[in-house]
Design a protein around this motif. Structure first.
Motif, PDB file in Angstrom:
ATOM      1  N   ARG A 123      -2.764   8.805  15.824  1.00 37.70           N
ATOM      2  CA  ARG A 123      -2.968   7.375  15.597  1.00 37.70           C
ATOM      3  C   ARG A 123      -3.176   6.622  16.905  1.00 37.70           C
ATOM      4  O   ARG A 123      -3.844   5.599  16.939  1.00 37.70           O
ATOM      5  N   SER A 156       6.565  10.473   6.941  1.00 37.09           N
ATOM      6  CA  SER A 156       5.563   9.580   7.526  1.00 37.09           C
ATOM      7  C   SER A 156       4.157  10.136   7.326  1.00 37.09           C
ATOM      8  O   SER A 156       3.946  11.341   7.359  1.00 37.09           O
ATOM      9  N   LYS A 202      -4.825   3.281   4.617  1.00 40.80           N
ATOM     10  CA  LYS A 202      -4.047   2.049   4.446  1.00 40.80           C
ATOM     11  C   LYS A 202      -4.927   0.803   4.515  1.00 40.80           C
ATOM     12  O   LYS A 202      -4.698  -0.175   3.803  1.00 40.80           O
ATOM     13  N   ASP A 238       7.960   2.442   1.819  1.00 41.10           N
ATOM     14  CA  ASP A 238       8.955   3.497   2.061  1.00 41.10           C
ATOM     15  C   ASP A 238      10.369   2.984   2.325  1.00 41.10           C
ATOM     16  O   ASP A 238      11.195   3.710   2.840  1.00 41.10           O
ATOM     17  N   PRO A 256       0.860  -1.196   0.000  1.00 46.50           N
ATOM     18  CA  PRO A 256       0.000   0.000   0.000  1.00 46.50           C
ATOM     19  C   PRO A 256       0.887   1.233   0.000  1.00 46.50           C
ATOM     20  O   PRO A 256       1.921   1.250   0.661  1.00 46.50           O
ATOM     21  N   ARG A 264      13.468   6.028   7.334  1.00 47.25           N
ATOM     22  CA  ARG A 264      12.813   6.452   6.110  1.00 47.25           C
ATOM     23  C   ARG A 264      13.822   7.186   5.234  1.00 47.25           C
ATOM     24  O   ARG A 264      14.487   8.106   5.706  1.00 47.25           O
TER      25      ARG A 264
HETATM   26  N1  UDP Z   1      -0.071   4.643   3.400  1.00 47.70           N
HETATM   27  C1  UDP Z   1      -1.185   4.443   2.580  1.00 47.70           C
HETATM   28  N2  UDP Z   1      -2.297   5.230   2.767  1.00 47.70           N
HETATM   29  C2  UDP Z   1      -2.348   6.217   3.727  1.00 47.70           C
HETATM   30  C3  UDP Z   1      -1.226   6.385   4.563  1.00 47.70           C
HETATM   31  C4  UDP Z   1      -0.095   5.586   4.368  1.00 47.70           C
HETATM   32  O1  UDP Z   1      -1.178   3.567   1.730  1.00 47.70           O
HETATM   33  O2  UDP Z   1      -3.375   6.881   3.849  1.00 47.70           O
HETATM   34  C5  UDP Z   1       1.124   3.807   3.216  1.00 47.70           C
HETATM   35  C6  UDP Z   1       2.442   4.553   3.113  1.00 47.70           C
HETATM   36  O3  UDP Z   1       2.671   5.024   1.814  1.00 47.70           O
HETATM   37  C7  UDP Z   1       3.435   3.478   3.523  1.00 47.70           C
HETATM   38  C8  UDP Z   1       2.659   2.698   4.584  1.00 47.70           C
HETATM   39  O4  UDP Z   1       1.289   2.993   4.367  1.00 47.70           O
HETATM   40  O5  UDP Z   1       3.746   2.631   2.447  1.00 47.70           O
HETATM   41  C9  UDP Z   1       3.092   3.089   5.998  1.00 47.70           C
HETATM   42  O6  UDP Z   1       3.004   4.473   6.172  1.00 47.70           O
HETATM   43  P1  UDP Z   1       4.149   5.341   6.886  1.00 47.70           P
HETATM   44  O7  UDP Z   1       5.502   4.911   6.428  1.00 47.70           O
HETATM   45  O8  UDP Z   1       3.803   6.774   6.702  1.00 47.70           O
HETATM   46  O9  UDP Z   1       3.948   4.946   8.413  1.00 47.70           O
HETATM   47  P2  UDP Z   1       5.090   4.863   9.540  1.00 47.70           P
HETATM   48  O10 UDP Z   1       6.215   4.027   8.983  1.00 47.70           O
HETATM   49  O11 UDP Z   1       5.501   6.261   9.806  1.00 47.70           O
HETATM   50  O12 UDP Z   1       4.413   4.204  10.694  1.00 47.70           O
END
Ligand code: UDP
Ligand code: MG
Length: 321
Positions: free
Chosen positions: A215, A209, A76, A98, A12, A204
């Motif tokens: 959250r 993020s 997501k 990412d 995603p 990252r």
């Molecule tokens: N993502 C998505 N839709 C959203 C928000 C995030 O598909 O509305 C994806 C984002 O592109 C990434 C994954 O979900 O591939 C995790 O997001 P992120 O890295 O921002 O989260 P973190 O690692 O900060 O917890």
């Protein structure tokens, strides 16, 4: 059941154009090394950068690379839901786009599903490479709460890197922001062989993020909803009826007490304050009213559950005909 592939990798993503090429190259090298028959499903969750164009380029000439593009950003969970519906691998792996999750972990996770017989293998970012104060600390607290409520002993329930047996993802419905609790959804659907595997986690590299501190509040509320649904979803009256009855009983005892006290004093000819002057009177009133409200909520919930799509949804493992 027969599956046409060994492995489906679902990714995603929202505005991650810089990472996609590198990520796919990395996945390809691991997959070729291990000799899997695989597919990669990119789910573009309404990106406004060049992510979808990049996915189109990457998929050219390679039928193993698939994509879904949402018209707008849905979150997501929605992205995973659509990816799951499309997945035709025996094992389904989800991974963030990412470059924080490492494809090198996939073969071992795959092995744990196929050979060790697990339903779900959840990644555990043992050395998390995110901001300590805003992510790591609240995340510890949040995971401890989740462990208590769900009864699943995972250190990192919300890790993006997870592997599932295909039946699991076809039998759960990830909606809203429930992607944080997929192991719990799986458990509630009867898949209880759930374990974790420590995984590497990178900082990252590009972009930023997509999730902030909110959250943790929303995540906690979702956890409560899920707990309620899994415990009382098919029998809401057991919750509302019981608490309503309790309230009603408390109110009833108080009322009797008030009446008896009044009568006793009257019989003895002692002047006694009016019923409406006593705090207890108001407490009794509130308790009885709450009891009635809870009961009515119970009836309404029973009607909702009777008309709901889920009312006869049970996960059948096997049948003999
Ligand atoms: N993502 C998505 N839709 C959203 C928000 C995030 O598909 O509305 C994806 C984002 O592109 C990434 C994954 O979900 O591939 C995790 O997001 P992120 O890295 O921002 O989260 P973190 O690692 O900060 O917890
Ligand atoms: Mg990330």
């Amino acid at each position: 059941m027969e599956y046409s592939k060994d492995l489906s990798i679902i990714i995603p993503l929202l505005n991650e154009e810089e990472s996609l090429g590198e990520l796919l190259a990395w996945i390809r090298s691991v997959m070729n090394r291990e000799g899997y028959d695989y597919e990669v499903i990119f789910v573009d969750d309404g990106s406004t950068d060049g992510s979808w164009k990049k996915i189109q380029e990457l998929s050219e000439g390679d039928p193993r690379i698939k994509g879904i593009s949402f018209r707008r950003n849905y979150g997501k969970s929605a992205a995973l839901y659509h990816g799951f519906a499309k997945a035709c691998g025996k094992v389904v792996v989800t991974m963030d786009a990412d470059l924080q999750d490492s494809p090198e972990e996939v073969p071992e996770m795959y092995r744990m599903i196929v050979e060790d017989g697990y339903d779900v293998v959840s990644g555990w970012k043992q050395h998390r490479q995110d901001n300590k104060l805003t992510k790591n600390l609240p995340s510890k607290l949040y995971n401890a709460t989740a462990r208590k409520i769900t009864g699943i002993k995972l250190h990192d329930m919300n890790c993006g890197l997870k592997a599932y047996r295909n039946e699991v993802v076809k039998n759960i419905e990830v909606y809203g922001e429930m992607h944080r609790y997929i192991p719990y959804l799986a458990k509630n659907a009867g898949f209880d062989k759930i374990t974790e595997k420590p995984v590497h986690h990178q900082k990252r590299k590009y972009g930023k993020s997509k999730f902030g501190l909110e959250r943790f509040v929303n995540g906690f509320l979702d956890l409560l909803s899920l707990w309620f649904l899994s415990t009382f979803g098919k029998k809401p009256m057991h919750f509302f009826g019981f608490s309503g009855l309790l309230m009603f009983l408390v109110g009833f005892i108080m009322t009797i007490w008030i009446i008896i006290a009044k009568l006793v004093h009257q019989a003895q000819g002692i002047r006694y304050r009016a019923v409406t002057d006593q705090p207890l009177f108001y407490l009794a009133l509130v308790a009885v009213m709450l009891g009635v409200i809870l009961f009515l909520s119970g009836f309404i919930c029973e009607m909702i559950s009777r008309t709901s799509q889920d009312r006869n949804k049970y996960n059948v493992k096997e049948t003999i005909d």
